[in-house]
Design an enzyme around this catalytic site. Structure first.
Site, short mmCIF file in Angstrom:
data_model
loop_
_atom_site.label_atom_id
_atom_site.label_comp_id
_atom_site.label_asym_id
_atom_site.label_seq_id
_atom_site.Cartn_x
_atom_site.Cartn_y
_atom_site.Cartn_z
CD GLU A 57 -2.94 -1.27 2.26
OE1 GLU A 57 -2.71 -0.69 3.33
OE2 GLU A 57 -4.00 -1.90 2.02
CD GLU B 91 -9.70 -1.19 8.04
OE1 GLU B 91 -8.76 -1.72 8.66
OE2 GLU B 91 -9.60 -0.78 6.87
CG ASP C 212 -7.54 -5.43 5.10
OD1 ASP C 212 -7.00 -5.63 6.19
OD2 ASP C 212 -7.60 -4.32 4.55
O1 GCW Z 1 -6.86 -2.93 6.63
C1 GCW Z 1 -6.02 -2.14 5.89
C2 GCW Z 1 -6.36 -0.78 6.32
C3 GCW Z 1 -5.21 0.18 6.27
C4 GCW Z 1 -4.03 -0.45 7.00
C5 GCW Z 1 -3.68 -1.75 6.30
C6 GCW Z 1 -2.56 -2.52 6.98
C7 GCW Z 1 -2.35 0.61 8.32
O2 GCW Z 1 -7.44 -0.31 5.56
O3 GCW Z 1 -5.61 1.38 6.88
O4 GCW Z 1 -2.92 0.40 7.07
O5 GCW Z 1 -4.77 -2.60 6.27
O6 GCW Z 1 -2.86 -3.46 7.67
O7 GCW Z 1 -1.40 -2.16 6.81
#
Ligand code: GCW
Length: 700
Positions: free
Chosen positions: A292, A399, A371
């Site tokens: 990311e 989240e 995720d």
């Molecule tokens: O779940 C996703 C989130 C990001 C997060 C990423 C991660 C810290 O949307 O906000 O970044 O995973 O785990 O690195």
């Protein structure tokens, strides 16, 4: 100058350590014996509790004669250790083990280290009167792993889109305030005490997305980390930092962060030396690389083992650890490309590297391949790296599970993951290693069925904290139960989540009538399943609003580069991840799961759409069709939320009115949001499929 701004002076909620939680201990004659900083912490706790509840406290030397005490908390005399002298019924001896004995109502807690004594103190607190009341006992308690960690995604600066705490739903950060490390760390102190009481012993204090300002915690701003570490140290908790893989460029002025470059390696050696010089018990670094947008070794044609091992060498002289995250995937995927599957990515990147990581590298793996969705299969990476130290990563911050506006108790989800067995026998009582075994290196993990001996010590547990500077710490007061349960499950992954709720209620609402406990159970016991019912069905995942991830948006991610698709059309829905016709993801599992997931006839209902694309008319094992299941669960989910609210309203006047007010406010939003989910999901699939609800309920 500090950045502390004017804010409410209301003391934060006591969570699971209100004064009343110490009543049993505080009303007794208690002796604390031994030295060491944490014995001092134990003594302070006991002194405060006995002063409050009319007991008596004395501080002695180890081995001094003790007359008349009802509770003795003592370091072991030099010649004995808890494990050597007692049945190891709760595990092996570790630095934090303690022995608990009760004879004719007199309790002795004995530990080899002061850290063990602190754990023993909170064991007694948790038991309350039961610590003193029960029959004679002689037990040794030890944690399943030494690595019980929380990760904070807190930023020093307020990030333009992610704010002060990335994925934080509990106000600001307890560490940072708008560009500064807080000068007043009293809130951190209270937090550390709460964590000590559930057994957490490591905290990473900044976001894994390391932005410019935050990168400097490693160097120029190290003094602030020293202050934070001093607070945690009093509670037996070591501090870790998330670092940027590009630090040599960002902070050191080098032209590269290539892990095989000598100057880069030397830069890290010097950086580590400065950190441990300032903080001798510092824990190590957490790294999100090539993920990311974070920098990593791929830019130089190097592997993640090259990157991790270079850092590992720098921290090795201090017994430091590198937590290297396996959350690596292409977030710039073309949605038209059906051959790429984000779920495969972590395995594809890391499995080939098994056995090549240094001893002090821990590969930190999210529990599922995507995720932190409400339902995902357990990540096959956990089973694929027997020669690597693996940590299981969970997400306490909600989240994707209601952002602490929805009451969702995650204990049952974690318990299910921890108890999952990749190999046969797979049943709950089966003899093959559980995920908890793989993460702790205990139990059956030493006897890997296929590949020889597993890497020990293992990597333990890490989870993203859900705490902020909110009055109730976690936004939703009931979300405190998640933090509580996580800590306790790290200590003993076999604990029953419903029992942990009882513990949490007993401590948090001391003296409350049993109806409160029952109502909390009614609200929380099945709340994970309830949330699943009214959101994305049958393991398909996502369907949330892009960006902030709250609320329904069925196609929100469908035509984006993020790799999270459901492929719904007029005939059917789901992702074909089979080996035969799909992305091949199912083949990343060892037998029997690769076959179980591959076949429509054996794939569990709750993961059906994760593994298969099926017509809406496909009949589930439950006997209903996919489309009817979608309607039924969405209506039932909302009904269950209504029942939760009713159950709580019966007892809401029996607890602190501010807490009740907060819960009521959150319930109103949960009901509103669940209704929105129900109506949008049902309408979407009615319109796509044209198949009406058999029960003729209102769908828009
Ligand atoms: O779940 C996703 C989130 C990001 C997060 C990423 C991660 C810290 O949307 O906000 O970044 O995973 O785990 O690195």
């Amino acid at each position: 100058m500090t950045g502390d701004t004017q804010r409410s002076t209301a003391a934060p909620h006591a969570a699971w350590l209100p004064d009343g939680a110490f009543a049993a201990l505080g009303s007794r004659r208690v002796v604390v014996a031994g030295d060491g900083a944490l014995t001092g912490t134990v003594a302070e706790e006991v002194a405060a509790a006995t002063a409050r509840f009319g007991g008596a406290f004395s501080r002695l030397e180890v081995g001094d004669a003790v007359a008349d005490a009802e509770l003795v908390l003592t370091l072991s005399p030099a010649e004995t250790s808890p494990a050597a002298s007692s049945p190891a019924d709760h595990g092996e001896d570790t630095d934090e083990s303690f022995r608990f004995t009760r004879e004719a109502g007199a309790v002795v807690v004995q530990a080899r280290t002061d850290a063990g004594l602190l754990r023993g103190l909170f064991h007694v607190v948790r038991l309350g009167e039961a610590a003193f009341d029960g029959p004679d006992a002689d037990e040794t308690h030890a944690p399943a792993t030494d690595l019980r960690m929380l990760d904070h995604w807190d930023n020093v600066d307020v990030h333009p889109t992610m704010g002060q705490v990335e994925r934080g739903y509990s106000g600001g950060s307890i560490f940072y305030d708008n560009g500064f490390v807080r000068s007043d760390l009293s809130r951190v102190e209270r937090y550390a005490r709460l964590l000590a009481a559930v057994g957490i012993n490591r905290v990473a204090i900044n976001n894994v997305n390391v932005h410019e300002h935050e990168a400097h915690l490693l160097t120029d701003d190290l003094g602030d980390v020293v202050r934070i570490a001093a607070v945690f140290r009093r509670w037996g908790i070591r501090v870790h930092l998330s670092v940027s893989f590009a630090s040599p460029i960002l902070l050191g002025g080098l032209g590269t962060s290539d892990p095989l470059d000598q100057d880069v390696a030397h830069w890290w050696v010097r950086a580590a030396a400065r950190v441990w010089d300032a903080i001798p018990d510092f824990g190590g670094f957490v790294v999100k690389a090539d993920s990311e947008g974070q920098p990593g070794p791929f830019a130089y044609g190097r592997t993640h083992a090259d990157g991790a091992n270079m850092l590992a060498a720098a921290v090795e002289p201090y017994d430091g650890l590198i937590h290297w995250r396996a959350f690596v995937y292409n977030h710039r995927q073309d949605w038209r490309d059906r051959s790429t599957d984000r779920a495969r990515a972590a395995f594809d990147h890391f499995h080939p590297l098994d056995g090549t990581f240094s001893d002090n590298v821990i590969v930190q793996v999210k529990y599922g391949p995507l995720d932190f969705q409400v339902r995902e299969p357990v990540s096959p990476v956990l089973a694929a790296m027997p020669h690597t130290r693996i940590a299981l990563e969970l997400q306490i911050t909600q989240e994707y599970t209601g952002q602490q506006k929805h009451a969702v108790y995650l204990g049952p989800q974690w318990s299910q993951i921890l108890g999952f067995r990749f190999w046969e026998p797979t049943g709950r009582d089966g003899g093959s290693p559980t995920v908890a075994d793989l993460a702790t290196g205990r139990g059956k993990a030493a006897e890997d069925p296929g590949t020889g001996t597993w890497r020990k010590p293992a990597g333990g547990f890490a989870a993203v904290s859900n705490v902020g500077d909110d009055e109730f710490w976690t936004g939703h007061p009931f979300a405190q139960a998640n933090l509580y349960a996580y800590g306790r499950l790290c200590w003993d992954p076999t604990l029953d989540p419903a029992t942990l709720l009882d513990e949490w209620v007993g401590l948090t609402f001391p003296g409350a009538p049993d109806a409160v406990r029952q109502a909390v159970h009614t609200v929380l016991d099945r709340s994970w399943e309830t949330y699943e019912q009214y959101t994305a069905p049958l393991g398909v995942g996502f369907m949330v609003r892009p960006g902030h991830h709250y609320g329904p948006d069925v196609d929100g991610y469908e035509y984006t580069p993020w790799g999270t698709y459901h492929f719904a059309d007029r005939d059917g829905i789901g992702v074909d991840r089979t080996v035969r016709t799909g992305t091949g993801y199912a083949g990343q599992y060892p037998s029997p799961w690769r076959e179980t997931y591959e076949s429509l006839s054996t794939c569990p209902d709750e993961l059906l759409l994760f593994f298969h694309h099926v017509p809406y008319t496909h009949v589930l094992h439950s006997g209903t069709t996919v489309i009817q299941h979608i309607y039924d669960t969405h209506f039932e989910g909302v009904e269950r939320v209504e029942a939760m609210i009713a159950a709580w309203s019966d007892v809401s006047t029996l607890v602190d009115p501010r807490l009740s007010e907060r819960v009521a406010e959150r319930f109103a939003e949960q009901l509103h949001s669940a209704t929105e989910w129900r109506d949008q999901i049902s309408a979407y699939f009615l319109r796509k499929s044209g198949i009406p609800d058999e029960l003729g309920r209102t769908i828009y």
